[in-house]
Write a protein that holds these residues in place. Structure first.
Motif, PDB file in Angstrom:
ATOM      1  N   GLY A 155       0.627  -1.216  -0.400  1.00 35.95           N
ATOM      2  CA  GLY A 155       0.738  -0.040  -0.402  1.00 35.95           C
ATOM      3  C   GLY A 155       1.582   1.039  -0.100  1.00 35.95           C
ATOM      4  N   SER A 156       0.281   2.362  -0.502  1.00 34.97           N
ATOM      5  CA  SER A 156       1.317   3.821  -0.332  1.00 34.97           C
ATOM      6  C   SER A 156       0.852   4.506   0.606  1.00 34.97           C
ATOM      7  N   TYR A 157      -0.156   3.875   1.271  1.00 31.29           N
ATOM      8  CA  TYR A 157      -0.355   5.216   2.847  1.00 31.29           C
ATOM      9  C   TYR A 157       0.911   4.487   4.193  1.00 31.29           C
ATOM     10  N   ARG A 158       0.911   3.317   4.081  1.00 29.97           N
ATOM     11  CA  ARG A 158       2.023   2.657   5.338  1.00 29.97           C
ATOM     12  C   ARG A 158       2.950   1.640   4.915  1.00 29.97           C
ATOM     13  N   GLN A 159       2.729   1.986   3.713  1.00 30.27           N
ATOM     14  CA  GLN A 159       3.600   0.682   3.265  1.00 30.27           C
ATOM     15  C   GLN A 159       3.479  -0.774   3.386  1.00 30.27           C
ATOM     16  N   THR A 160       2.490  -1.182   3.413  1.00 31.28           N
ATOM     17  CA  THR A 160       1.854  -2.264   3.762  1.00 31.28           C
ATOM     18  C   THR A 160       1.990  -3.793   2.914  1.00 31.28           C
ATOM     19  N   GLN A 161       2.562  -4.708   3.099  1.00 35.62           N
ATOM     20  CA  GLN A 161       2.057  -5.519   2.143  1.00 35.62           C
ATOM     21  C   GLN A 161       1.216  -6.307   2.194  1.00 35.62           C
ATOM     22  N   LEU A 162       0.521  -6.478   1.219  1.00 35.67           N
ATOM     23  CA  LEU A 162      -1.322  -6.594   1.455  1.00 35.67           C
ATOM     24  C   LEU A 162      -1.009  -8.548   0.667  1.00 35.67           C
ATOM     25  N   TRP A 163      -0.107  -8.640   0.279  1.00 39.12           N
ATOM     26  CA  TRP A 163      -0.158 -10.587  -0.057  1.00 39.12           C
ATOM     27  C   TRP A 163       1.009 -10.896   0.794  1.00 39.12           C
ATOM     28  N   LYS A 164       0.772 -12.425   1.494  1.00 42.77           N
ATOM     29  CA  LYS A 164       1.641 -13.035   1.915  1.00 42.77           C
ATOM     30  C   LYS A 164       2.727 -13.066   1.170  1.00 42.77           C
ATOM     31  N   ASP A 165       4.477 -13.697   1.252  1.00 40.74           N
ATOM     32  CA  ASP A 165       5.353 -13.284   0.810  1.00 40.74           C
ATOM     33  C   ASP A 165       4.966 -14.772   0.238  1.00 40.74           C
ATOM     34  N   GLU A 166       4.845 -16.050   0.374  1.00 40.58           N
ATOM     35  CA  GLU A 166       4.617 -17.175  -0.727  1.00 40.58           C
ATOM     36  C   GLU A 166       4.303 -17.419  -1.843  1.00 40.58           C
ATOM     37  N   TYR A 167       2.837 -16.159  -1.297  1.00 36.79           N
ATOM     38  CA  TYR A 167       1.967 -16.359  -2.712  1.00 36.79           C
ATOM     39  C   TYR A 167       2.175 -14.778  -3.878  1.00 36.79           C
ATOM     40  N   VAL A 168       3.799 -14.193  -2.876  1.00 41.83           N
ATOM     41  CA  VAL A 168       3.070 -12.859  -3.960  1.00 41.83           C
ATOM     42  C   VAL A 168       4.710 -13.576  -4.612  1.00 41.83           C
ATOM     43  N   GLN A 169       5.761 -14.468  -4.268  1.00 35.12           N
ATOM     44  CA  GLN A 169       6.591 -15.308  -5.188  1.00 35.12           C
ATOM     45  C   GLN A 169       5.859 -16.056  -5.549  1.00 35.12           C
ATOM     46  N   LYS A 170       5.230 -16.804  -5.847  1.00 38.36           N
ATOM     47  CA  LYS A 170       4.128 -17.813  -6.881  1.00 38.36           C
ATOM     48  C   LYS A 170       3.585 -17.024  -7.768  1.00 38.36           C
ATOM     49  N   TYR A 171       2.952 -15.593  -7.495  1.00 38.40           N
ATOM     50  CA  TYR A 171       1.983 -14.548  -8.545  1.00 38.40           C
ATOM     51  C   TYR A 171       3.313 -14.901  -9.388  1.00 38.40           C
ATOM     52  N   TYR A 172       4.331 -13.837  -9.396  1.00 34.65           N
ATOM     53  CA  TYR A 172       5.511 -13.232 -10.377  1.00 34.65           C
ATOM     54  C   TYR A 172       6.366 -14.409 -10.809  1.00 34.65           C
ATOM     55  N   ASP A 173       6.919 -15.270 -10.129  1.00 32.95           N
ATOM     56  CA  ASP A 173       7.280 -16.372 -11.470  1.00 32.95           C
ATOM     57  C   ASP A 173       5.683 -17.086 -12.992  1.00 32.95           C
ATOM     58  N   ILE A 174       4.596 -17.197 -12.119  1.00 33.44           N
ATOM     59  CA  ILE A 174       3.961 -17.390 -13.056  1.00 33.44           C
ATOM     60  C   ILE A 174       3.782 -16.276 -14.667  1.00 33.44           C
ATOM     61  N   ILE A 175       3.690 -15.231 -13.906  1.00 41.04           N
ATOM     62  CA  ILE A 175       3.555 -14.050 -15.068  1.00 41.04           C
ATOM     63  C   ILE A 175       4.593 -14.027 -14.934  1.00 41.04           C
ATOM     64  N   THR A 176       5.992 -13.802 -14.911  1.00 33.95           N
ATOM     65  CA  THR A 176       7.352 -14.121 -15.581  1.00 33.95           C
ATOM     66  C   THR A 176       7.494 -15.162 -16.498  1.00 33.95           C
ATOM     67  N   LYS A 177       6.406 -15.783 -16.480  1.00 29.26           N
ATOM     68  CA  LYS A 177       6.593 -17.248 -17.629  1.00 29.26           C
ATOM     69  C   LYS A 177       5.519 -17.135 -18.516  1.00 29.26           C
ATOM     70  N   TYR A 178       4.922 -16.474 -19.051  1.00 28.35           N
ATOM     71  CA  TYR A 178       3.156 -16.051 -19.294  1.00 28.35           C
ATOM     72  C   TYR A 178       3.130 -14.344 -19.804  1.00 28.35           C
ATOM     73  N   LYS A 179       4.829 -13.660 -19.669  1.00 26.55           N
ATOM     74  CA  LYS A 179       4.608 -12.429 -19.989  1.00 26.55           C
ATOM     75  C   LYS A 179       4.063 -11.942 -21.531  1.00 26.55           C
ATOM     76  N   ASP A 180       4.478 -12.504 -21.970  1.00 26.15           N
ATOM     77  CA  ASP A 180       3.996 -12.463 -23.712  1.00 26.15           C
ATOM     78  C   ASP A 180       2.808 -12.539 -24.426  1.00 26.15           C
ATOM     79  N   ILE A 181       2.168 -13.400 -23.240  1.00 27.26           N
ATOM     80  CA  ILE A 181       0.741 -12.688 -23.717  1.00 27.26           C
ATOM     81  C   ILE A 181      -0.410 -12.400 -22.734  1.00 27.26           C
ATOM     82  N   ILE A 182       0.523 -11.572 -21.565  1.00 24.71           N
ATOM     83  CA  ILE A 182      -0.273 -10.973 -20.078  1.00 24.71           C
ATOM     84  C   ILE A 182       0.194  -9.992 -20.688  1.00 24.71           C
ATOM     85  N   ALA A 183      -1.239  -8.753 -21.743  1.00 23.10           N
ATOM     86  CA  ALA A 183      -1.516  -7.367 -21.650  1.00 23.10           C
ATOM     87  C   ALA A 183      -1.314  -6.543 -20.105  1.00 23.10           C
TER      88      ALA A 183
END
Length: 658
Positions: free
Chosen positions: A341-369
């Motif tokens: 968040g931009s107000y208190r810089q609170t992390q909005l997702w848990k660590d393990e899910y942020v990492q998995k999401y990043y890995d998936i988006i990175t893998k398929y970034k060419d088809i994600i607009a």
């Protein structure tokens, strides 16, 4: 035979330049296939409505003052009776609340009606303009609702389950009354953390149990928290069997936008939230709650496979291929964004899910607009170019740096936190899925204001960019980071981000000119590029992060722009032409040596001299100084020139054959 070979050699020499351009034509057809003109369409984006059907009553939700939104103000007065006693009385005053909404309160029904009416008017005007072009095939309008449809703390009102169901039913019916099913308006809702009760509560054990439950005459499954949403959305927003089944069981689904290449993956982000509760009991299932990551990757792989099939089919066509318009692209949509968040810089997702999401988006970034999220009640964006720093980053070496598709974050309808209600009218390319531009509409609900909905700004015009792509957002971010910032990009961003009558503490005001100070600049430039709180801390103060907390971040690979790609293609073409010209020149020289070999041998001449002389005769006649610097006044060449004149006469008979 000799005459025939000479004739063949001359023919090939004349046609060689034509042969040189054959690869160029083929390259143009197969490599630079004309792209079909883009087809723009409209997306209405509304987020964080937070409808409060109790606005103006004692049960209304208020951010700070208990009775701010109830329409009733109470105060205690003390009256002295004697020197030792006093009497306290409570005075109740009725306040006329604005039907348009009040800062510090969630949204009343009238504000939502005004919003939908404004959206309706804007769409009618835009569609009329598009309709003036008879050749333009219109695509139906899409309305995106990125969660938090219902007020905060709905569980605090009497009979909260019934209140939740009634609020959702009233809101979905209200939206459909302005955009009926017959209008073909495509409405796409996502679950927000306030759309479940209590806030952030989803019992994943119960949901999995219901998924595995086999219906019988004697048993009934327990309510899961998704049931009330399913009942509200089905046959109003969700219709397809696959959508309904997926949403009912887990709260996520996929939808293909009609007459476009865009597939929208709508995520259930509540289950990834740092504040989600209760914890799932099964440790193995906690790695992928409700198997949403498995589903997400399967959907993206399905799109990728379909595109590969389209590519193969296109390459098998023997005729000149047309531009491919069937290759699908994806939007990732949800409520809670995988960032801070931009107000208190609170992390909005848990660590393990942020990492998995990043890995998936990175893998398929060419088809994600693009990625579209709400929740933070402000107009922002994120640019992620490195793996997220988490508490387990030191043991994570699988992720490589990669620039993710742009992440856009939206403001709110509710004025709860002091922001003016706002919505977006976005224009996107139906073929590539790229967000081309968007207009932000806002309304001032200050007590003395009588204004209506007006356009606050257009993104591309406001920031001076071409579109809302990663490259454009990166350019904006770079300007925000510079000390000079001559066009005041950061100030522009902060102004529209807050969209409030009062600014936050990081703003400094001097003679009616609001600007962002150094601390504000550092915070914003770091927030924009952070997925986790550790990302933010390492950006603000790199020395505060120990080596064990970090992974080596390589600079993201820069994707070449269209101009660079075009210049590269042109350079390749010229290289091919130049190489071919050299090859033809060598071949021509060898052909001439074979052609004039007998003459050169008879007169003891160099074939190069013979070729040069023949070129000079054809362009300038005999005598004078040619372009190669030979001087016919040189006594040593007079005898050779006479012999060359004789040999040219002997070759004139062969030339007449052409």
């Amino acid at each position: 035979m000799r005459r025939f070979s000479r004739l063949l050699s001359l023919l090939l020499t004349r046609t060689c330049p034509l042969l040189l351009f054959q690869p160029l034509v083929t390259f143009h057809v197969h490599g630079l296939t004309p792209i079909e003109p883009s087809k723009p369409a409209t997306l209405v984006w509304i987020s964080d409505i937070h409808y409060d059907m109790y606005y103006g009553t004692a049960n209304a939700y208020s951010y700070d003052k208990p009775n701010r939104c109830s329409g009733i103000e109470t105060r205690n007065t003390t009256t002295s009776i004697t020197n030792t006693t006093a009497e306290t009385t409570t005075i109740t005053t009725h306040i006329n609340l604005s039907s348009r909404g009040t800062y510090g309160c969630d949204a009343p029904r009238r504000l939502i009606e005004m919003t939908l009416l404004a959206v309706q008017d804007v769409l009618r005007s835009r569609n009329k303009h598009l309709g003036e072009d008879e050749e333009n095939e219109q695509v139906q309008d899409t309305i995106l609702l990125t969660g938090d449809l219902i007020r905060h703390d709905i569980d605090q009102v009497p009979n909260s389950k019934a209140a939740m169901a009634l609020s959702l039913d009233q809101l979905t019916r209200l939206v459909r009354s302005y955009f009926p099913i017959e209008s073909d308006a495509d409405i796409i809702p996502a679950i927000g953390n306030n759309d479940v009760s209590p806030d952030y509560y989803l019992d994943l054990d119960k949901i999995v149990e219901k998924q595995n439950w086999e219906e019988s005459q004697d048993d009934e499954s327990e309510e899961t928290g998704l049931d009330v949403l399913y009942n509200a959305f089905s046959n109003k927003f969700l219709f397809e069997t696959v959508e309904l089944a997926s949403f009912e069981s887990a709260g996520y689904y996929a939808r293909k936008l009609p007459n476009t290449n865009v597939v929208v993956l709508v995520l259930n982000t509540v289950i990834y939230s740092s504040f989600h509760w209760p914890e799932q009991s099964n440790e193995e299932r906690k790695n992928d709650p409700l198997q949403q990551f498995v589903w997400m990757e399967a959907q993206l792989q399905k799109i990728l496979n379909q595109n590969k099939k389209e590519q193969a089919d296109e390459e098998n066509i023997s005729d000149i291929p047309q531009a491919t318009t069937k290759k699908q692209v994806c939007w990732i949509v949800g409520h809670i964004p995988p960032t801070i968040g931009s107000y208190r810089q609170t992390q909005l997702w848990k660590d393990e899910y942020v990492q998995k999401y990043y890995d998936i988006i990175t893998k398929y970034k060419d088809i994600i607009a693009t990625q579209l999220y709400g929740h933070i009640h402000s107009d922002e964006f994120r640019l992620i170019s490195s793996p997220p720093l988490t508490s387990s980053s030191s043991s994570n070496t699988s992720s490589s740096s990669s620039s993710l598709p742009p992440m856009l974050l939206h403001g709110s309808i509710t004025p709860l936190y002091g922001s003016n209600p706002n919505f977006r009218i976005m224009t996107y390319d139906t073929i590539s899925g790229t967000i081309l531009d968007y207009d932000v509409y806002s309304i001032d609900i200050s007590a003395n204001s009588t204004s209506s909905w007006t356009k606050l700004y257009s993104f591309t015009e406001y920031y001076g960019v071409d579109d809302v792509s990663y490259d454009s957002l990166e350019l904006i971010h770079k300007k925000m980071k510079t000390k000079k910032d001559e066009d005041k990009t950061l100030n522009k961003f902060v102004d529209v981000h807050y969209s409030k009558p009062t600014k936050q503490w990081v703003m400094e005001e001097t003679e009616n000119q609001t600007f962002c100070n150094d601390e504000c600049q550092s915070k914003w430039t770091c927030v924009i590029q952070s997925m986790t709180h550790l990302d933010y801390e390492s950006c603000i103060s790199p020395s505060s992060i120990t080596p064990s907390d970090t992974v080596k971040k390589e600079p993201p690979p820069s994707s070449p722009s269209k101009l660079v790609q075009l210049l590269t293609a042109i350079a390749i073409i010229f290289f091919v032409v130049f190489a071919a010209k050299i090859i033809c020149g060598v071949w021509e020289r060898q052909a001439r040596r074979r052609q004039y070999g007998d003459v050169a041998k008879e007169f003891n001449l160099d074939t190069n001299d013979l070729t040069l002389y023949e070129r000079r005769n054809s362009e300038e006649g005999v005598g004078g100084r040619d372009d190669d610097g030979f001087d016919n006044e040189d006594d040593s060449h007079n005898h050779q020139n006479n012999q060359l004149q004789q040999s040219s006469i002997m070759l004139s008979d062969d030339a007449e054959l052409l």
